[in-house]
Every structure is written in C-alpha cells, then in structure tokens.
Write an enzyme that holds these catalytic residues in place. Sequence first.
Site, PDB file in Angstrom:
ATOM      1  N   CYS A 242       0.840  -1.197   0.000  1.00 51.71           N
ATOM      2  CA  CYS A 242       0.000   0.000   0.000  1.00 51.71           C
ATOM      3  C   CYS A 242       0.879   1.252   0.000  1.00 51.71           C
ATOM      4  O   CYS A 242       1.139   1.861   1.039  1.00 51.71           O
ATOM      5  CB  CYS A 242      -0.928  -0.006   1.218  1.00 51.71           C
ATOM      6  SG  CYS A 242      -2.140   1.325   1.157  1.00 51.71           S
TER       7      CYS A 242
ATOM      8  N   THR B 114     -25.786   1.875  11.343  1.00 53.35           N
ATOM      9  CA  THR B 114     -26.833   1.636  10.346  1.00 53.35           C
ATOM     10  C   THR B 114     -27.598   2.913  10.088  1.00 53.35           C
ATOM     11  O   THR B 114     -27.667   3.786  10.948  1.00 53.35           O
ATOM     12  CB  THR B 114     -27.812   0.525  10.790  1.00 53.35           C
ATOM     13  OG1 THR B 114     -28.778   0.331   9.749  1.00 53.35           O
ATOM     14  CG2 THR B 114     -28.543   0.895  12.071  1.00 53.35           C
ATOM     15  N   TYR B 115     -28.118   3.028   8.872  1.00 53.57           N
ATOM     16  CA  TYR B 115     -28.978   4.149   8.525  1.00 53.57           C
ATOM     17  C   TYR B 115     -30.379   3.614   8.213  1.00 53.57           C
ATOM     18  O   TYR B 115     -31.196   4.305   7.672  1.00 53.57           O
ATOM     19  CB  TYR B 115     -28.390   4.905   7.330  1.00 53.57           C
ATOM     20  CG  TYR B 115     -26.948   5.321   7.565  1.00 53.57           C
ATOM     21  CD1 TYR B 115     -26.645   6.530   8.185  1.00 53.57           C
ATOM     22  CD2 TYR B 115     -25.890   4.484   7.198  1.00 53.57           C
ATOM     23  CE1 TYR B 115     -25.329   6.904   8.430  1.00 53.57           C
ATOM     24  CE2 TYR B 115     -24.575   4.845   7.438  1.00 53.57           C
ATOM     25  CZ  TYR B 115     -24.303   6.054   8.052  1.00 53.57           C
ATOM     26  OH  TYR B 115     -22.994   6.406   8.303  1.00 53.57           O
TER      27      TYR B 115
ATOM     28  N   THR C  74     -31.213   1.775   5.897  1.00 50.24           N
ATOM     29  CA  THR C  74     -31.529   1.818   4.473  1.00 50.24           C
ATOM     30  C   THR C  74     -30.800   0.679   3.765  1.00 50.24           C
ATOM     31  O   THR C  74     -29.779   0.176   4.245  1.00 50.24           O
ATOM     32  CB  THR C  74     -31.064   3.130   3.809  1.00 50.24           C
ATOM     33  OG1 THR C  74     -29.647   3.232   3.983  1.00 50.24           O
ATOM     34  CG2 THR C  74     -31.739   4.332   4.421  1.00 50.24           C
TER      35      THR C  74
ATOM     36  N   THR D 135     -31.010  -3.858   9.145  1.00 48.80           N
ATOM     37  CA  THR D 135     -29.887  -4.445   8.394  1.00 48.80           C
ATOM     38  C   THR D 135     -28.967  -5.288   9.268  1.00 48.80           C
ATOM     39  O   THR D 135     -27.906  -5.706   8.821  1.00 48.80           O
ATOM     40  CB  THR D 135     -29.026  -3.337   7.745  1.00 48.80           C
ATOM     41  OG1 THR D 135     -28.519  -2.487   8.784  1.00 48.80           O
ATOM     42  CG2 THR D 135     -29.808  -2.517   6.743  1.00 48.80           C
TER      43      THR D 135
ATOM     44  N   GLU E 116     -22.847   2.954   0.803  1.00 51.30           N
ATOM     45  CA  GLU E 116     -23.118   1.620   1.342  1.00 51.30           C
ATOM     46  C   GLU E 116     -21.959   0.670   1.052  1.00 51.30           C
ATOM     47  O   GLU E 116     -21.649  -0.222   1.847  1.00 51.30           O
ATOM     48  CB  GLU E 116     -24.436   1.081   0.784  1.00 51.30           C
ATOM     49  CG  GLU E 116     -25.633   1.879   1.306  1.00 51.30           C
ATOM     50  CD  GLU E 116     -26.971   1.478   0.688  1.00 51.30           C
ATOM     51  OE1 GLU E 116     -27.925   1.232   1.437  1.00 51.30           O
ATOM     52  OE2 GLU E 116     -27.082   1.435  -0.556  1.00 51.30           O
TER      53      GLU E 116
END
Length: 463
Positions: free
Chosen positions: A95, A357-358, A360, A369, A434
């Site tokens: 990296c 979490t949202y 959605t 979720t 997401e």
Amino acid sequence: DKRYKVPRPLGTGPSSFIPVQEILQEGAKNNDRQIFIEAFVSTGRVDHLLVVMGLHPEYLTSFWKTQYYLLQMDGPLPYPYRHYIAIMASARHRCSYLVNLHIMDFLQAGGNREWLNGLNFAPQKLRNLNEINKLLAHRPWLITKEHIEALLTTGENSWSLAELIHAVVLLTHYHSLSSFVFGCGINPELDHEGGHSFRPPSPRACDSDSCLRVEDYVNGHGLDNQGIDIADSIIAGDAMQEVEALMARMKLLQECRLDEEASQEEMATRFEKEKRESLLVAPSADEREFALPNVSRFVEDPEFGYVDFTRRGEQTPPTLRAQDYSWEDHGYSLINRLYSEVGQLLDEKFQIVYNLTYHTMAMHCGVNTSMLRRAIWNYIHCIFGIRYDDYDYGDVNQLLERSLKIYMKTVACYPERTTTRMYNGFWRHFKHSEKVHVNLLIQESKMQAALLYVLRAITRYMT
Ligand SMILES: *[C@@H]1O[C@H](CO)[C@@H](O)[C@H](O)[C@H]1NC(C)=O
Ligand SMILES: *[C@@H]1O[C@H](CO)[C@@H](O)[C@H](O)[C@H]1NC(C)=O
Ligand SMILES: *[C@@H]1O[C@H](CO)[C@@H](O)[C@H](O)[C@H]1NC(C)=O
C-alpha cells in the site's frame, strides 16, 4: 511526442471507484464537518482517505481518535518508530499510499532518513518485528507464544510488553487500513510518488460487468445505439430485482429462525463448509489498472501471503472458537490492562462499526440491516478461521452473493488485487456510501481477527 506530455493527476478526486459528485452529494448530507477541521489543524491536510471515510462521520470520529492516540499521544514507542512500523505494515500489502504518508510523517517526527532506504538500514529491534508483521498481515493463526517470547527476550534489542502491544496495534491498524485504501480505490495524493501519470487517459468508457452486458445485449439483439437506453433500463431492473431478492431472503431467514434451530453439530459442519469454500473464493488474475510504486525495500519474504488454494497441500486455517477466546471476554480485558486507553478506543470503534446503520438498503428505508452486517462481519472472521457457536453460517450463503464474497475476500486478504470491476460487480443498485460501509466492516473485522490471535499468544506467554 514525449516533449508535449504533461503530467496529469492520476484519477480525479479522492477515489478512482467513486465519482467526485457522489462524494460531495452524500458527504453534504453529513453536516459534521468538525472532524475535517480537526484533521486539517493537526496534520495540515485533509487527505483522500479521510474524505471517503467521512461518508460515515460517526465512524470517522472514532477512527480518528484512535489513530491520533496511537500516533500522537504519549505512549511506549518513540514517534519515529510508530511511523516506521506503519510503513512496514502498509508495505506488506504494497500500500504505497500509506507508505508515502508515513514517510513524510516519519521525517517530520525527526526520523533518520537513512532508514527509508529499506529495512536493512533500520535498527535490529524494528527488523525483529518482521516475522510478526508478516504473520499478522496474512496468516495470524500461526502466531504462537514462542513468537512473543522471541521478541521479549532478545537482549539489548528486546521489546517490553508495553512496547510490543503498541506495535501490534499499529501493525494491525495499518494492515486493515491498507484494505480500506484498496477496497475504496483511494487515489494517491497529488504530491506523492505515483500521484501523476504520463499514461494517456483510458480509452475504456466503462469498466463494469453491467457495461459489458449492455454490449452483449445490444449485439445479441441487433439493436443500434438507441437500444442502449433500453438495455440500460433492463439491467437497472435486474439490479433492482437483486435488491428485492435480498430483502426477501432476509425476511425469510428472520421468520424461519423462530421455527427451529439447527443442532450444534450441524452448525459446526456449516461453519467448516463455509470456511473450506472461502478458500476457493479468489480474485481472478485481473491485471491492475496501473502499476503500484515499488515499496519492496520495506518487505522481507514478499511471496508470503494468505493461504493459497492453488497450492497443493495448503491447509485451511484451524478453527478458533470465539467462546474460547473472544474480543469481549479475553482480548479486550488483556489490552485494557496493558494499554488501557487504546483498549477502550478500540472497543468503542468495533462497537460503532458493528452497530452502524442508517436503516436503508439501496432504495429501501426502514430496513433492519443487522442480519446483513453480522453476515459480513462473520464471513471475514470465518476466512480467518474464527467461529461463533451461536451463528448459523448458512445465513452467509443466503445473504452474500458470490461477487460480494469475492470482493470481500480480495479486500481482506489480497487488497492490492482489488479492481474497479470487482468494486462495480457487487450490489449494483446500492449507493457508494453503502459500499464504503462494507469496507469499514471488512477493515474492522479483519483487525479484530488479527488482534485476537496475537493477544491469545500473549496471554499464553504470560500464563
Ligand atoms: C523493487 O525494488 C527492489 C529493490 O528495492 C528490486 O529488487 C525489485 O526488483 C523491484 N521490483 C520491481 C517489480 O520493480
Ligand atoms: C452497540 O449495540 C449494542 C447492542 O445493542 C449496545 O449494547 C452497545 O451499547 C452499542 N454500542 C455503541 C457504541 O453504540
Ligand atoms: C433487527 O433484527 C435482529 C435479528 O436479525 C434482532 O435481533 C433485532 O432486535 C432487530 N432490531 C430491531 C430494532 O427490530
């Protein structure tokens, strides 16, 4: 003609996977700008990594606090050592993005420029970390108390226990952060080596599976260009159906759960099956889209990697049962005793990312979720051989589509092989934020897995 070539930035914006507009749009919904200001004040810049991570401000705050503590606050290790360890860890996954960041920080902290010529120029004490760096990055289950003992009892180059804890937290932090960098396609900073390219702009207008499928469709059906609109909407429909199917499976699993539980043996078998199969989930030998700067001077034994399914005789990782050594009951309490602020910061960070979490999912709102997040977390632990007795690994198969598994395994185990195609290939109807969220779960789950193995070895050494 070479004379007319001007360097141009490699990629535009913070990520080569995510369009700048999306980052601005989704980022604008978060009014929590404080963190960027803090980052800017303390480091003089807001790098690409923070901008992308900033799509999840609650997480970023916790991440930033932890990293700040590890690098900037009083602690067992001298400041230049901390950055050199970050360089060694990031170089394991090639990296160069993180290697370059920390080369600058290392020099700013008063580090000896000579060490930057490579490991052979660094003090023996740092070089002694090579073995554990390598194992933590790729096969943490191989770490034994003998490795710990070797580091703690080598005369003048010995590590103290406190120093070693600081070092292993830094190593795992940068191994997993390397996964995030490649998983999200973070672009080099403009002032880094490799930040400019003399390559002509890519002629490929699109690079995703869905694009290929438009062409297939168009060719197959003899459509002209106008047909692409139609094909596009058919594919959008496909992707939409994938979301609906996933929603339906989640609902079904929730309902079945109430009916009957599988036996303990059956649960164990399902785990072993999933673990074995995960060995076969591997990235294809796609070429990288551009060459990475060479950081091999900071790496010893570069061929060593995650178990390689193509090699005969490679074993799956042995199983570590979380009930025998878990973060909550064992890892956390050990690290809390030896380096307490960091123990708490890590614990908070794990909880935040696990709970994040949202409500959605793609275009749906009000979704629970938790099942999906748990499957993602546990699948990464499964790849590293860690099993939860109370978890049914059948869920992983139900909820994680194959392209997502390939992406997750690549990001966790061979992050430098992640490609745009892989990123675009899963969850085609989900938002970029997401997909970044998935990366946060992979990153933290991987870090916790590696920590569990090394802390277990330290516990065994101490008792
Ligand atoms: C990377 O650099 C090392 C020396 O630091 C050299 O031995 C190696 O061949 C280089 N690798 C590539 C792919 O250029
Ligand atoms: C995360 O969720 C668990 C279980 O609901 C809860 O006990 C814990 O306090 C939460 N942690 C954070 C940091 O929100
Ligand atoms: C979400 O689902 C999980 C199980 O998948 C359950 O334990 C939890 O209570 C649910 N949360 C809410 C808010 O309904």
